[in-house]
Design a protein around this motif. Structure first.
Motif, PDB file in Angstrom:
ATOM      1  N   THR A 197       2.780   3.074 -11.366  1.00 40.35           N
ATOM      2  CA  THR A 197       1.611   3.436 -10.640  1.00 40.35           C
ATOM      3  C   THR A 197       1.916   3.190  -9.186  1.00 40.35           C
ATOM      4  O   THR A 197       2.488   2.365  -8.781  1.00 40.35           O
ATOM      5  CB  THR A 197       0.493   2.208 -11.121  1.00 40.35           C
ATOM      6  N   ARG A 198       1.172   4.257  -8.331  1.00 43.59           N
ATOM      7  CA  ARG A 198       1.107   4.358  -7.150  1.00 43.59           C
ATOM      8  C   ARG A 198       0.008   3.349  -6.570  1.00 43.59           C
ATOM      9  O   ARG A 198      -1.119   3.299  -7.209  1.00 43.59           O
ATOM     10  CB  ARG A 198       0.757   5.599  -6.673  1.00 43.59           C
TER      11      ARG A 198
ATOM     12  N   ALA B  81      -2.333  -4.684 -16.935  1.00 45.07           N
ATOM     13  CA  ALA B  81      -3.607  -4.400 -15.696  1.00 45.07           C
ATOM     14  C   ALA B  81      -3.049  -3.138 -15.078  1.00 45.07           C
ATOM     15  O   ALA B  81      -4.086  -2.284 -14.835  1.00 45.07           O
ATOM     16  CB  ALA B  81      -3.307  -5.879 -14.622  1.00 45.07           C
ATOM     17  N   LEU B  82      -1.807  -2.941 -14.642  1.00 42.64           N
ATOM     18  CA  LEU B  82      -1.176  -1.547 -14.292  1.00 42.64           C
ATOM     19  C   LEU B  82      -0.166  -1.389 -14.795  1.00 42.64           C
ATOM     20  O   LEU B  82       0.659  -2.447 -14.993  1.00 42.64           O
ATOM     21  CB  LEU B  82      -1.114  -1.633 -12.673  1.00 42.64           C
TER      22      LEU B  82
ATOM     23  N   PRO C 262      -3.980   7.669  -9.565  1.00 40.69           N
ATOM     24  CA  PRO C 262      -3.015   6.442  -9.110  1.00 40.69           C
ATOM     25  C   PRO C 262      -1.782   6.414 -10.151  1.00 40.69           C
ATOM     26  O   PRO C 262      -1.191   5.376  -9.807  1.00 40.69           O
ATOM     27  CB  PRO C 262      -4.112   5.622  -9.712  1.00 40.69           C
TER      28      PRO C 262
ATOM     29  N   LEU D 155      -8.870  -4.875  -0.598  1.00 44.53           N
ATOM     30  CA  LEU D 155      -9.741  -3.568  -1.055  1.00 44.53           C
ATOM     31  C   LEU D 155      -9.908  -2.879   0.347  1.00 44.53           C
ATOM     32  O   LEU D 155      -9.702  -1.824   0.581  1.00 44.53           O
ATOM     33  CB  LEU D 155     -10.880  -3.781  -1.846  1.00 44.53           C
TER      34      LEU D 155
ATOM     35  N   ALA E 149      -6.828  -2.251   2.744  1.00 45.64           N
ATOM     36  CA  ALA E 149      -6.220  -1.295   2.331  1.00 45.64           C
ATOM     37  C   ALA E 149      -6.801   0.120   2.317  1.00 45.64           C
ATOM     38  O   ALA E 149      -6.173   1.077   2.835  1.00 45.64           O
ATOM     39  CB  ALA E 149      -5.738  -1.364   0.859  1.00 45.64           C
TER      40      ALA E 149
ATOM     41  N   GLU F 232      -5.443   3.311   4.559  1.00 47.02           N
ATOM     42  CA  GLU F 232      -5.386   4.663   4.229  1.00 47.02           C
ATOM     43  C   GLU F 232      -6.115   5.680   5.154  1.00 47.02           C
ATOM     44  O   GLU F 232      -5.676   6.678   5.076  1.00 47.02           O
ATOM     45  CB  GLU F 232      -5.912   4.721   2.663  1.00 47.02           C
TER      46      GLU F 232
ATOM     47  N   ALA G  48      -5.295  -8.417  -6.276  1.00 45.82           N
ATOM     48  CA  ALA G  48      -5.859  -9.446  -5.331  1.00 45.82           C
ATOM     49  C   ALA G  48      -6.544 -10.211  -6.460  1.00 45.82           C
ATOM     50  O   ALA G  48      -6.779 -11.744  -6.483  1.00 45.82           O
ATOM     51  CB  ALA G  48      -6.674  -9.097  -4.407  1.00 45.82           C
ATOM     52  N   ALA G  49      -7.684  -9.521  -7.275  1.00 40.18           N
ATOM     53  CA  ALA G  49      -8.425 -10.291  -8.078  1.00 40.18           C
ATOM     54  C   ALA G  49      -7.823 -10.896  -9.173  1.00 40.18           C
ATOM     55  O   ALA G  49      -8.375 -12.147  -9.743  1.00 40.18           O
ATOM     56  CB  ALA G  49      -9.694  -9.294  -8.691  1.00 40.18           C
TER      57      ALA G  49
ATOM     58  N   GLY H  77      -2.810   2.109  -4.428  1.00 42.59           N
ATOM     59  CA  GLY H  77      -3.955   2.279  -3.615  1.00 42.59           C
ATOM     60  C   GLY H  77      -4.756   1.258  -3.363  1.00 42.59           C
ATOM     61  O   GLY H  77      -4.492   0.140  -3.814  1.00 42.59           O
ATOM     62  N   ALA H  78      -5.859   1.404  -2.753  1.00 45.74           N
ATOM     63  CA  ALA H  78      -6.690   0.299  -2.517  1.00 45.74           C
ATOM     64  C   ALA H  78      -7.132  -0.505  -3.751  1.00 45.74           C
ATOM     65  O   ALA H  78      -7.083  -1.375  -3.741  1.00 45.74           O
ATOM     66  CB  ALA H  78      -7.729   0.863  -1.359  1.00 45.74           C
ATOM     67  N   ALA H  79      -7.852   0.476  -4.592  1.00 45.36           N
ATOM     68  CA  ALA H  79      -8.269  -0.237  -5.719  1.00 45.36           C
ATOM     69  C   ALA H  79      -7.162  -0.733  -6.690  1.00 45.36           C
ATOM     70  O   ALA H  79      -7.560  -1.885  -7.357  1.00 45.36           O
ATOM     71  CB  ALA H  79      -8.891   1.024  -6.766  1.00 45.36           C
ATOM     72  N   GLN H  80      -5.925  -0.428  -6.563  1.00 50.15           N
ATOM     73  CA  GLN H  80      -4.923  -1.113  -7.314  1.00 50.15           C
ATOM     74  C   GLN H  80      -4.651  -2.534  -6.702  1.00 50.15           C
ATOM     75  O   GLN H  80      -4.423  -3.394  -7.605  1.00 50.15           O
ATOM     76  CB  GLN H  80      -3.736   0.034  -7.724  1.00 50.15           C
ATOM     77  N   LEU H  81      -4.624  -2.321  -5.475  1.00 48.32           N
ATOM     78  CA  LEU H  81      -4.195  -3.452  -4.754  1.00 48.32           C
ATOM     79  C   LEU H  81      -5.180  -4.706  -4.888  1.00 48.32           C
ATOM     80  O   LEU H  81      -5.236  -5.853  -4.966  1.00 48.32           O
ATOM     81  CB  LEU H  81      -3.969  -3.365  -3.505  1.00 48.32           C
ATOM     82  N   GLY H  82      -6.543  -4.115  -4.979  1.00 48.35           N
ATOM     83  CA  GLY H  82      -7.863  -4.899  -5.040  1.00 48.35           C
ATOM     84  C   GLY H  82      -7.657  -5.738  -6.174  1.00 48.35           C
ATOM     85  O   GLY H  82      -8.038  -6.744  -6.697  1.00 48.35           O
ATOM     86  N   LEU H  83      -7.520  -4.736  -7.396  1.00 44.84           N
ATOM     87  CA  LEU H  83      -7.286  -5.526  -8.759  1.00 44.84           C
ATOM     88  C   LEU H  83      -6.253  -6.514  -8.817  1.00 44.84           C
ATOM     89  O   LEU H  83      -6.364  -7.531  -9.447  1.00 44.84           O
ATOM     90  CB  LEU H  83      -6.832  -4.362  -9.852  1.00 44.84           C
TER      91      LEU H  83
ATOM     92  N   PRO I  47      -5.835 -14.747  -2.960  1.00 44.29           N
ATOM     93  CA  PRO I  47      -4.941 -14.683  -3.896  1.00 44.29           C
ATOM     94  C   PRO I  47      -3.570 -15.445  -3.589  1.00 44.29           C
ATOM     95  O   PRO I  47      -3.411 -15.757  -2.618  1.00 44.29           O
ATOM     96  CB  PRO I  47      -4.498 -13.136  -3.807  1.00 44.29           C
TER      97      PRO I  47
ATOM     98  N   LEU J   2       0.734  -1.345  -0.054  1.00 42.12           N
ATOM     99  CA  LEU J   2       0.021   0.101  -0.032  1.00 42.12           C
ATOM    100  C   LEU J   2       0.843   1.310  -0.115  1.00 42.12           C
ATOM    101  O   LEU J   2       1.601   1.587   0.747  1.00 42.12           O
ATOM    102  CB  LEU J   2      -1.015   0.076   1.137  1.00 42.12           C
TER     103      LEU J   2
END
Lengths: 432, 432
Positions: A178-179, A173-174, B431, B232, B235, B239, A189-190, A181-187, B216, A43
């Motif tokens: 890229t920094r 995907a990224l 991001p 998600l 994180a 934050e 994980a998915a 954050g929660a959404a990027q880490l969530g992706l 994951p 994060l």
């Protein structure tokens, strides 16, 4: 005796010194390299390389609704705009769905895999009856209704999320940089990734100087003040994602300062990405940083800014240590803070992919006077869209700084600004 | 067999559910209490009590410039607008300055204590000669000039920072509830404080549910997807300044879910401030969270929002554990993220003194259709001041979410919005 003061080696505009700092630190992203860390530790870090999707998202076609999986063609076979179909066993989420028998409707939950043969989901609230039959299995698998009537108005594909519709396998995907954050880490994980390649956190060595400066928590001798700069600068660096080390407070003695610096750098010369000093660089008689470092690769001079006019920068070359970028800020706490915000933070944000402070244009709520020809940084608040200064321009006004949420960058040029003049303002969020 | 689905117990607007969450969490600030941490550990924390200045800032009258400390009255005693005064020994910073002999001028450096008797500093560049004489001590203490000529144009008090002029002793330096950033910590350091009273970091337990969800880093069985929600939500909480624990992924079985929850809460019942679940709360047949918790103090229902319509909230009362606020979010990752942003983050910001995401009004770049009567949260970017959606409204579109920098809050009401319609937009930073 008073030591000799070396002459300034540069006179620069703010933009010129910003450019010099950017050049000095340009190698930082490469120097950081890559390390792999678990998602939970990633994060706020920066992705070191492009992230490629190892599988499609979603990984299989699935239902967007709770409803009935059907073939759309089975809904409009008769003369009426609906069809009554036998109910097949339900498809829970998380299982491999068996193929849908032709002419059947299978209860399906949101996210469950669409069975082979089905191409459409009719939401439960559009069905008659609008509830699922209780499934008891066996030869008569349903306790209540065994057929369901569904409208023919759902085109093939309705409420189906095709495999790869969010992201196909092999796509980026990224992007690197890229920094996270929660959404990027969530992706991530998915995508099934439990760890990510990130840049090493940069590391700075922070030193305050001055015989008059004592560490917080210690008693003051007459004429002394407590050191705010070590705290201000390490906290500012930490907010920007840096690890920091400190070498305490160095007395006003060039030899002692140089020795402290060499000691702090010697054990681990290659993990210090930046040295940040405060104090000892202006036109006074006791300017320890200038005296110690002017012959060590650091240029000292003045920038057309107030506060924060005296500045030093260069690649520090001390005997026995690897060359390391060094910035020397002035010793007044507000000067030091402003130097960080104007010269260092924007460059770090740019080089390391960290969002910069938002810059807005705002009118002045009051008239302000400033030295002509210099950029003056005033601390204050944005209220009703207007900039109101807190305290005067003095670089010792830490209490006012601690209540400020905005920095007005009054441009070089005239020394008087009328109320209503639009000026650039960096917003710093609300400390309250 | 399909278990019975309990009926929804509420239908709420977004504002009504936000208010319910605020009420549920209202006791959080008090529950956190106070702990004292060193300055270096206080960054980003919230001050627990008013901070009173133990000493004035600055602690003594000092010079704002490098120059000569004088009595202003000594500069205008003759018929000419200047005075030539003998030079007294210099006053370095960090020492107790001896009193200024009448009619003398003492070299003084920025920040050095103003000697008793002096009331004014004349900057070195206004002096003739505009350099300090070299001080060698002894009977003839100066090597070069022993007098200096100074203009009479400096009023008493010029370039002097009086003691307490930034903050008098006993004044409130920072108010309870202040979020401690670099400037606030710098102020505390300047006041000599090495540690500060801060609120304990709040702590949440995060659980994902669903037979279809795998962690994951593990292989997927057919029909399974990787769990994005634990990442998600932990994180997002991190934050916002929270510590988090997870209890892994709970299968679609009410008894197993309740047991996992009780286990996770039992060892340390009083340090969990919030339980956050995802999945298992909508109208489907396998709604483990609803089935397990509807009799345990949690109300489930629907909020007029998309995504994130199904919601649960209440004070969880499990046998053998202390009551703890619980929020149940839906299982689609984007629904879960949006639920956090709409229902939890604003309340946490308000209760804990954390700056909320900036909310702006922005026109739509394109036409958007949405369910009438519901607030729809669309993910996208602000470009040239206009909101452009990334991806569609589907709550599985994590890739689009990970590239979004703004959330448009399309208001309940009509289902069609023309390009150019102004809508509220939460900005989330960049991001990239």
């Amino acid at each position: 005796m008073l030591p000799e003061v070396r002459p300034a080696t540069f006179r620069r505009s703010v933009a010129e010194h910003q450019a010099a700092v950017r050049t000095l630190l340009a190698g930082l992203p490469d120097a950081l390299g890559t390390q792999t860390v678990p998602l939970a530790a990633a994060l706020g870090r920066t992705l070191a390389s492009d992230l490629t999707a190892p599988r499609p998202l979603p990984p299989f076609a699935n239902s967007q609704m709770d409803g009935y999986a059907v073939r759309a063609a089975d809904l409009s076979t008769g003369p009426v705009p609906w069809a009554t179909l036998p109910v097949a066993p339900p498809i829970p989420a998380g299982t491999a769905a068996p193929p849908l028998p032709p002419g059947h409707a299978a209860p399906i939950m949101t996210g469950a895999m669409l069975p082979a043969g089905a191409d459409t989901v009719v939401p439960i609230e559009a069905a008659d009856p609008p509830q699922f039959p209780a499934f008891v299995g066996g030869d008569a698998p349903f306790r209540d209704h065994t057929t369901v009537t569904l409208p023919a108005s759902f085109a093939a594909g309705t409420y189906v999320r095709p495999a790869g519709s969010d992201l196909p396998a092999g796509a980026t995907a990224l992007a690197a940089g890229t920094r996270l954050g929660a959404a990027q880490l969530g992706l991530a994980a998915a995508l099934g990734l439990a760890a990510l390649p990130v840049r090493r956190r940069p590391r700075a060595l922070v030193l305050s100087t001055g015989d008059e400066v004592a560490a917080p928590g210690t008693e003051l001798a007459p004429g002394q003040i407590h050191d705010a700069n070590t705290t201000l600068l390490t906290a500012s660096l930490a907010e920007a994602g840096w690890d920091t080390a400190t070498a305490g407070i160095c007395a006003d003695n060039a030899a002692a300062f140089e020795a402290a610096l060499a000691d702090a750098l010697a054990p681990d010369p290659d993990v210090t990405d930046l040295v940040l000093t405060s104090g000892g660089i202006s036109q006074g008689a006791y300017e320890v940083v200038r005296q110690a470092l002017a012959g060590r690769g650091i240029a000292f001079g003045s920038v057309a800014m107030q506060p924060g006019g005296p500045q030093g920068a260069g690649l520090l070359a001390l005997p026995g240590t690897a060359p390391v970028p060094l910035l020397a800020f002035p010793g007044n706490p507000v000067s030091s803070f402003v130097s960080f915000e104007v010269f260092l933070r924007p460059v770090l944000c740019e080089l390391l992919g960290v969002p910069p402070r938002p810059l807005v244009q705002a009118p002045l709520a009051v008239a302000l006077d400033k030295p002509p020809g210099k950029l003056q940084v005033r601390r204050g608040i944005l209220e009703d869209g207007r900039f109101t200064p807190l305290g005067g321009p003095g670089s010792h006004l830490l209490h006012a700084l601690a209540h400020a949420t905005a920095l007005a960058l009054l441009p070089p040029g005239p020394g008087h600004l009328d109320p209503g003049t639009d000026v650039p303002v960096l917003t710093m969020g609300d400390p309250q």
